[in-house]
Design an enzyme around this catalytic site. Structure first.
Site, mmCIF file in Angstrom:
data_model
loop_
_atom_site.group_PDB
_atom_site.id
_atom_site.type_symbol
_atom_site.label_atom_id
_atom_site.label_comp_id
_atom_site.label_asym_id
_atom_site.label_seq_id
_atom_site.Cartn_x
_atom_site.Cartn_y
_atom_site.Cartn_z
ATOM 1 N N GLN A 202 0.811 -1.217 0.000
ATOM 2 C CA GLN A 202 0.000 0.000 0.000
ATOM 3 C C GLN A 202 0.844 1.266 0.000
ATOM 4 O O GLN A 202 0.344 2.351 -0.280
ATOM 5 C CB GLN A 202 -0.931 0.008 1.240
ATOM 6 C CG GLN A 202 -1.904 -1.138 1.300
ATOM 7 C CD GLN A 202 -2.940 -1.087 0.185
ATOM 8 O OE1 GLN A 202 -3.221 -0.033 -0.386
ATOM 9 N NE2 GLN A 202 -3.526 -2.238 -0.127
ATOM 10 N N CYS A 367 -8.745 -9.100 4.036
ATOM 11 C CA CYS A 367 -7.614 -10.007 4.301
ATOM 12 C C CYS A 367 -6.823 -9.554 5.516
ATOM 13 O O CYS A 367 -5.580 -9.566 5.508
ATOM 14 C CB CYS A 367 -6.696 -10.133 3.086
ATOM 15 S SG CYS A 367 -7.529 -10.804 1.653
#
Lengths: 410, 165
Positions: A202, A367
């Protein structure tokens, strides 16, 4: 330089489509970003003009294909400030990058009584490979907890890091947007005689990245979250670490010699690239990095801080206590990932209403089930921002959340 | 594109807001079965009190979206007091409804499913009643798993509860 979002949007063919006569509002880039035309063109051009298997033939096409594939490796090295491209291993994605480290480095260096320090805000990709190693070898796993302000709680860091062989953490939470103090954690790891692995899935797409500044030893990230294609990711590691690691997958390309009674592995980084690799995807990744550098990663970050601030302000003003945003309140401490809880309306139902308005968000546990348990929720609706999003997208999100709120009003 | 009203029928929202048979039973003697939808994190716990082949009582716990919760609530109402065989027949009929191809939806007679394509296995006379409201879920394929979660969990519980000792 400020991003010209109106111009950027024209670079992404998929954003031309409409849903119910409204423009597509794509707010799921933390899952996977959209692709600019230059990336698609680079891959098509490669297939139309240059394709052959790499590192194999002596004919012109094969040489040119190899040059473009290895050129993409050099491009990746430049993008993350790696000292050389010998430390760049192409993988399928971040998940494979971390599994590679867990297998090749972990199975060489970790056994019963050894410990790995993780955090409770990790994605499953940086949990399960270590849990597997813990089951298989009795490796002890420790966890940095999350503080109530959604940052990592480092108050017990000295005790937790003492005696570990690896600190493996995300640089930015895919659920909370929290930016973690990677440099401090890497320094703490090194002071304790440990290595530091960073899950950059990310982070790398959204902030200027320099592995020397981060101070880590391993960094994983994936192309499809930074305007590149699916099917290709990157593991960067310090070269001396890669040199000392045995192969991960066995097969073609990763060997120097094979006899019927044994084999000699190839040099790094090819030692870790078994079989024919996703060549076109590597070239697409290179084109994506060109595209992002063309925008300027400083400008990308500035745009996202500003848009995240706008979103936090407007959503809070409009919905007040009705809407919980699980993540840091300060835009500079986070990325553009907004995990939303609208009263007790289930995120699936929220995103179903949003879908009617062409607003794409991710609903689920992202997740990160241990983190969801820590937050006390089963799921959230997550809106995430990127270079092609603007205040109109945030306003559309707010309006659609308003519809969901009305629809599920008791 | 199918609209929200196809999915969220009033009776579904009613079961979501006022779930029937919500709670727990002491297990044992009751059977406790957990079901998970790993994609979205929904989880459901079904408590079954089976007394000489009849579902004497049923309770539902857990958390999830309006579709999974209302489907569980309707399921509990539909099978409470029924024999395990009747409950299995309703389960088959419901799951057959959830597997109908979208293109065959139009013109489907209300209230009767199963049997026609063989998948109902002779349950052609099973009346789904209120459960018919969930038919629209088929138009939203990603939500089918939400609707079937409690039924799969029930089926597992029935198998466990009626295993020969």
């Amino acid at each position: 330089m400020k991003l010209d979002v109106a111009r950027i949007r024209k670079d992404f063919p998929i954003l031309e489509q409409t849903v119910a006569d409204r423009r597509l509002v794509y707010l799921d880039s933390a899952s996977s970003s959209q692709k600019p035309r230059v990336v698609l063109d680079a891959m098509t051009d490669y297939y139309e003009t240059t394709h052959a298997n790499v590192h194999r033939g002596v004919y012109g096409l094969a040489v040119e294909a190899t040059e473009r594939y290895e050129g993409a490796r050099d491009r990746v090295a430049r993008f993350i400030g790696a000292p050389s491209s010998r430390g760049i291993v192409f993988t399928k994605n971040v998940t494979e990058a971390i599994n590679l480290v867990a297998h090749a480095w972990g199975r060489t260096n970790l056994g019963p009584g050894d410990a790995v320090l993780l955090s409770e805000i990790e994605h499953h990709a940086n949990l399960v490979p270590w849990l597997m190693l813990a089951e298989e070898r009795g490796v002890e796993l420790r966890y940095l907890p999350m503080a109530d302000d959604y940052s990592l709680d480092l108050s017990d860091l000295d005790r937790l890091v003492d005696g570990v062989k690896l600190v493996a953490v995300t640089a930015m939470s895919n659920v909370l947007g929290t930016l973690t103090p990677v440099r401090r954690l890497a320094d703490a790891a090194h002071a304790a005689g440990a290595l530091c692995l960073v899950d950059g899935a990310q982070y790398v797409p959204h902030l200027p990245t320099d592995v020397t500044e981060l101070g880590c030893d391993f960094l994983g990230f994936t192309a499809h979250k930074l305007c590149g294609p699916t099917g290709i990711g990157v593991l960067w590691a310090r070269e001396e670490l890669l040199e000392a690691m045995p192969p991960f997958l066995g097969g073609g390309e990763m060997i120097r010699d094979v006899r019927l009674d044994g084999f000699t592995p190839n040099e790094i980084p090819w030692r870790f690239e078994a079989g024919t690799m996703p060549i076109a995807e590597a070239i697409g990744l290179g084109a994506a990095l060109d595209y992002l550098d063309g925008l300027g990663m400083e400008a990308v970050r500035e745009h996202e801080v500003s848009l995240t601030g706008y979103a936090l302000r407007h959503l809070t003003e409009r919905f007040g206590d009705e809407l919980t945003i699980h993540g840091p309140a300060e835009p500079s401490a986070r990325g553009g990932v907004l995990s939303l809880a609208l009263r007790d309306v289930h995120p699936h139902d929220v995103s179903q209403v949003l879908d009617q308005d062409g607003v794409c968000v991710r609903a689920g546990h992202h997740c990160a089930k241990p983190l969801m348990r820590r937050l006390g929720v089963g799921a959230t609706a997550r809106a995430s921002l990127y270079v092609y999003n603007d205040t109109d997208d945030v306003d559309a999100l707010a309006d659609s959340l308003g519809s969901a709120s009305d629809f599920f009003a008791l | 594109m199918p609209g929200l009203e196809d999915l969220y029928r009033e009776i579904i929202l009613d079961h979501y807001r006022n779930p029937r048979n919500r709670g727990e039973l002491d297990a044992p003697p009751a059977h406790r079965v957990e079901g998970f939808n790993p994609l979205c994190g929904d989880e459901i716990i079904v408590y079954l009190d089976v007394d000489s082949d009849r579902i004497a009582d049923i309770r539902i716990a857990g958390q999830g979206c309006s579709i999974s919760q209302s489907s569980a609530s309707m399921m509990s109402s539909a099978v409470k007091g029924r024999t395990t065989e009747e409950a299995r027949a309703v389960t088959r009929a419901f799951k057959a409804m959830m597997s109908i191809h979208e293109s065959s939806l139009d013109g489907e007679p209300d209230g009767l499913v199963g049997g026609a394509d063989g998948s109902g296995g002779g349950d052609g006379d099973v009346k789904l009643g209120d459960l018919e409201a969930l038919r629209g879920v088929v138009k939203f394929p990603v939500r089918i798993k939400c609707a079937t979660l409690s039924w799969n969990t029930l089926a597992q519980g029935l198998d466990e509860a009626t295993e020969p000792v």
